[in-house]
Scaffold this motif. Structure first.
Motif, PDB file in Angstrom:
ATOM      1  N   GLU A  27       0.844  -1.210   0.000  1.00 17.74           N
ATOM      2  CA  GLU A  27       0.000   0.000   0.000  1.00 17.74           C
ATOM      3  C   GLU A  27       0.879   1.260   0.000  1.00 17.74           C
ATOM      4  O   GLU A  27       0.556   2.252  -0.645  1.00 17.74           O
ATOM      5  CB  GLU A  27      -0.919   0.017   1.240  1.00 17.74           C
ATOM      6  N   TYR A  28       1.981   1.200   0.737  1.00  9.39           N
ATOM      7  CA  TYR A  28       2.906   2.348   0.775  1.00  9.39           C
ATOM      8  C   TYR A  28       3.512   2.583  -0.611  1.00  9.39           C
ATOM      9  O   TYR A  28       3.591   3.716  -1.085  1.00  9.39           O
ATOM     10  CB  TYR A  28       3.999   2.087   1.823  1.00  9.39           C
ATOM     11  N   GLU A  70       1.043   4.243  -2.848  1.00 13.30           N
ATOM     12  CA  GLU A  70       0.812   5.669  -2.588  1.00 13.30           C
ATOM     13  C   GLU A  70       1.983   6.543  -3.000  1.00 13.30           C
ATOM     14  O   GLU A  70       1.799   7.689  -3.391  1.00 13.30           O
ATOM     15  CB  GLU A  70       0.500   5.878  -1.099  1.00 13.30           C
ATOM     16  N   PRO A 118     -13.861   2.594  -6.390  1.00 16.49           N
ATOM     17  CA  PRO A 118     -13.886   2.093  -5.012  1.00 16.49           C
ATOM     18  C   PRO A 118     -14.426   0.673  -4.852  1.00 16.49           C
ATOM     19  O   PRO A 118     -13.929  -0.084  -4.021  1.00 16.49           O
ATOM     20  CB  PRO A 118     -14.781   3.096  -4.277  1.00 16.49           C
ATOM     21  N   LYS A 119     -15.425   0.295  -5.635  1.00 13.09           N
ATOM     22  CA  LYS A 119     -15.956  -1.069  -5.488  1.00 13.09           C
ATOM     23  C   LYS A 119     -14.952  -2.105  -5.971  1.00 13.09           C
ATOM     24  O   LYS A 119     -14.783  -3.150  -5.359  1.00 13.09           O
ATOM     25  CB  LYS A 119     -17.281  -1.220  -6.249  1.00 13.09           C
ATOM     26  N   ARG A 128     -11.724  -1.609  -6.032  1.00 11.23           N
ATOM     27  CA  ARG A 128     -10.653  -1.596  -5.023  1.00 11.23           C
ATOM     28  C   ARG A 128     -11.032  -2.494  -3.860  1.00 11.23           C
ATOM     29  O   ARG A 128     -10.201  -3.235  -3.341  1.00 11.23           O
ATOM     30  CB  ARG A 128     -10.423  -0.176  -4.483  1.00 11.23           C
ATOM     31  N   ALA A 129     -12.294  -2.423  -3.449  1.00 12.41           N
ATOM     32  CA  ALA A 129     -12.749  -3.258  -2.334  1.00 12.41           C
ATOM     33  C   ALA A 129     -12.651  -4.739  -2.710  1.00 12.41           C
ATOM     34  O   ALA A 129     -12.274  -5.566  -1.878  1.00 12.41           O
ATOM     35  CB  ALA A 129     -14.177  -2.888  -1.933  1.00 12.41           C
ATOM     36  N   ARG A 149      -9.002  -5.667  -2.411  1.00  9.59           N
ATOM     37  CA  ARG A 149      -8.572  -5.793  -1.011  1.00  9.59           C
ATOM     38  C   ARG A 149      -9.205  -7.002  -0.334  1.00  9.59           C
ATOM     39  O   ARG A 149      -8.584  -7.647   0.499  1.00  9.59           O
ATOM     40  CB  ARG A 149      -8.910  -4.520  -0.243  1.00  9.59           C
ATOM     41  N   MET A 150     -10.459  -7.298  -0.693  1.00 13.02           N
ATOM     42  CA  MET A 150     -11.124  -8.457  -0.096  1.00 13.02           C
ATOM     43  C   MET A 150     -10.369  -9.736  -0.458  1.00 13.02           C
ATOM     44  O   MET A 150     -10.106 -10.581   0.395  1.00 13.02           O
ATOM     45  CB  MET A 150     -12.567  -8.530  -0.597  1.00 13.02           C
ATOM     46  N   ASP A 172      -6.943  -9.757   1.300  1.00  9.80           N
ATOM     47  CA  ASP A 172      -7.067 -10.041   2.730  1.00  9.80           C
ATOM     48  C   ASP A 172      -7.491 -11.491   2.976  1.00  9.80           C
ATOM     49  O   ASP A 172      -7.058 -12.096   3.963  1.00  9.80           O
ATOM     50  CB  ASP A 172      -8.089  -9.106   3.387  1.00  9.80           C
ATOM     51  N   LEU A 173      -8.328 -12.012   2.090  1.00 10.98           N
ATOM     52  CA  LEU A 173      -8.702 -13.426   2.242  1.00 10.98           C
ATOM     53  C   LEU A 173      -7.443 -14.291   2.218  1.00 10.98           C
ATOM     54  O   LEU A 173      -7.283 -15.215   3.023  1.00 10.98           O
ATOM     55  CB  LEU A 173      -9.670 -13.840   1.119  1.00 10.98           C
ATOM     56  N   GLY A 190      -9.456 -11.521   8.116  1.00  7.77           N
ATOM     57  CA  GLY A 190      -9.159 -10.098   8.135  1.00  7.77           C
ATOM     58  C   GLY A 190      -9.938  -9.337   7.094  1.00  7.77           C
ATOM     59  O   GLY A 190      -9.729  -8.153   6.909  1.00  7.77           O
ATOM     60  N   GLN A 191     -10.869 -10.016   6.420  1.00  6.39           N
ATOM     61  CA  GLN A 191     -11.513  -9.391   5.271  1.00  6.39           C
ATOM     62  C   GLN A 191     -12.239  -8.101   5.596  1.00  6.39           C
ATOM     63  O   GLN A 191     -12.494  -7.295   4.720  1.00  6.39           O
ATOM     64  CB  GLN A 191     -12.491 -10.363   4.630  1.00  6.39           C
ATOM     65  N   ALA A 239     -10.978  -4.775   4.332  1.00  5.15           N
ATOM     66  CA  ALA A 239     -11.373  -4.300   3.011  1.00  5.15           C
ATOM     67  C   ALA A 239     -12.599  -3.403   3.130  1.00  5.15           C
ATOM     68  O   ALA A 239     -12.717  -2.399   2.436  1.00  5.15           O
ATOM     69  CB  ALA A 239     -11.652  -5.470   2.075  1.00  5.15           C
ATOM     70  N   TYR A 256     -12.762   0.594   2.198  1.00  7.63           N
ATOM     71  CA  TYR A 256     -13.840   1.062   1.320  1.00  7.63           C
ATOM     72  C   TYR A 256     -14.586   2.227   1.959  1.00  7.63           C
ATOM     73  O   TYR A 256     -14.863   3.243   1.315  1.00  7.63           O
ATOM     74  CB  TYR A 256     -14.797  -0.097   1.006  1.00  7.63           C
ATOM     75  N   GLU A 291     -12.568   5.343   1.726  1.00  8.87           N
ATOM     76  CA  GLU A 291     -12.511   5.968   0.403  1.00  8.87           C
ATOM     77  C   GLU A 291     -13.831   6.630   0.007  1.00  8.87           C
ATOM     78  O   GLU A 291     -13.844   7.616  -0.714  1.00  8.87           O
ATOM     79  CB  GLU A 291     -12.110   4.928  -0.650  1.00  8.87           C
ATOM     80  N   THR A 292     -14.944   6.065   0.493  1.00  6.10           N
ATOM     81  CA  THR A 292     -16.228   6.619   0.093  1.00  6.10           C
ATOM     82  C   THR A 292     -16.762   7.634   1.105  1.00  6.10           C
ATOM     83  O   THR A 292     -17.587   8.461   0.763  1.00  6.10           O
ATOM     84  CB  THR A 292     -17.271   5.495  -0.120  1.00  6.10           C
ATOM     85  N   PRO A 323       2.113   9.469   3.980  1.00  4.80           N
ATOM     86  CA  PRO A 323       2.314   8.069   3.576  1.00  4.80           C
ATOM     87  C   PRO A 323       3.067   7.213   4.596  1.00  4.80           C
ATOM     88  O   PRO A 323       2.764   6.041   4.763  1.00  4.80           O
ATOM     89  CB  PRO A 323       3.109   8.170   2.275  1.00  4.80           C
ATOM     90  N   ALA A 372       1.531   4.010   6.475  1.00  2.00           N
ATOM     91  CA  ALA A 372       2.187   2.698   6.480  1.00  2.00           C
ATOM     92  C   ALA A 372       2.270   2.150   7.910  1.00  2.00           C
ATOM     93  O   ALA A 372       2.082   0.955   8.132  1.00  2.00           O
ATOM     94  CB  ALA A 372       3.571   2.794   5.842  1.00  2.00           C
ATOM     95  N   ARG A 417      -1.179   0.875   8.764  1.00  2.00           N
ATOM     96  CA  ARG A 417      -1.465  -0.403   8.085  1.00  2.00           C
ATOM     97  C   ARG A 417      -0.612  -1.537   8.630  1.00  2.00           C
ATOM     98  O   ARG A 417      -1.059  -2.676   8.729  1.00  2.00           O
ATOM     99  CB  ARG A 417      -1.262  -0.251   6.581  1.00  2.00           C
TER     100      ARG A 417
END
Lengths: 189, 189
Positions: A50-51, A54, A66-67, A69-70, A73-74, A77-78, B43-44, B47, B51, B54-55, B66, B70, B73
């Motif tokens: 992520e760093y 950015e 955004p969706k 991106r989610a 990330r989902m 993370d899974l 950990g999902q 996500a 989200y 961001e929204t 940044p 980090a 995160r």
């Protein structure tokens, strides 16, 4: 990052290190590698990714929407929280030699069942659509771990297909555990 | 999100659900809760938090800088990938009843040793500086899990201090497992 070349502390076999090596290769970031014989596993390398995203936004490892991106990330993370930590070396040690293989197979299969279902609705050429994303950086090292523990991949056609496509890309090849400075000779390819 | 109220599938005791409930409370987002008796841990939910960030960017759950992001995160991932998945219910079931408590204590203590060291260099009033961040959303539910498994917290003064401060905040109180619609009467407070 501003002060000189970044240093990556890497272990050839660690799926967490591999994820970061792919990100560095995709973003063409020059770095020094310090190899360490044993790495503390965990998902913490996602913070590094992520760093990088950015501070070096090109090419994107997260979609703009955004969706989407989610979704990325989902999936990440899974894998990074739901699968990898349950089959890392320190956990397997705690499980005991006798049950290690069946434990690893069970946690990976159970995670891949969920992952295969998700990918069926998000995937294009890669995990989310047709662009390489952070989710793909997590997928390939995890499939390599599944191979290592002899998990049968036939129930996961989407995972297998995406993994195969990704392994043709240069960033995934140069970062592969079989081609690292600390890879032992018998594991090189 | 655009089409009507968001729905959170929540389990009162799940530390992953709790993280999201805190984020929703901090951002004053109105939502419907559907309680589920058993939640697939993992950990999902990070996500979901990314989200939401961001929204609905106000208030921020990630710092603007940044490097600080980090740090946030890294701490979140240490908890969400490095500790929580190793002590969730499905893993404890696999470990077997006899060894459950010592397994949970071992993985939490080992994670908290790393976390305490990191916090000593990042913390202000909260995990990273003086603003509530995603790291704090991960910390409080994990300390509650440590309590549940009777982990001795005296070696972790920074963790304990931050946890105590956070629990005075309303967002952490309304989202607490002891005050959810599916909390059984004997666990209410």
């Amino acid at each position: 990052m501003q002060a000189g070349k970044p240093i990556l502390y890497s272990y050839f076999r660690s799926s967490c290190s591999w994820r970061v090596r792919i990100a560095l290769a995709l973003k063409s970031i020059d770095y020094e590698m310090v190899t360490v014989n044993l790495i503390k596993d965990g998902g913490q390398q996602l913070a590094i990714i992520e760093y990088l995203e950015e501070t070096r936004p090109t090419p994107r490892l997260l979609p703009q929407d955004p969706k989407k991106r989610a979704h990325v990330r989902m999936i990440s993370d899974l894998i990074a929280s739901g699968i990898q930590p349950l089959q890392n070396l320190s956990v397997l040690k705690q499980v005991g030699q006798e049950k290690q293989l069946s434990w690893a197979q069970q946690v990976i299969s159970s995670g891949f069942n969920a992952l295969e279902r998700i990918l069926q609705s998000t995937a294009g050429k890669y995990c989310v659509g047709d662009e390489v994303s952070m989710a793909d950086l997590c997928l390939v090292p995890q499939v390599a771990n599944a191979d290592r523990y002899k998990v049968d991949l036939t129930p996961y056609p989407t995972i297998s297909r995406i993994n195969k496509s990704l392994l043709t890309l240069e960033a995934f090849q140069v970062s592969h555990p079989c081609r690292q400075p600390d890879t032992p000779p018998e594991l090189r390819a």
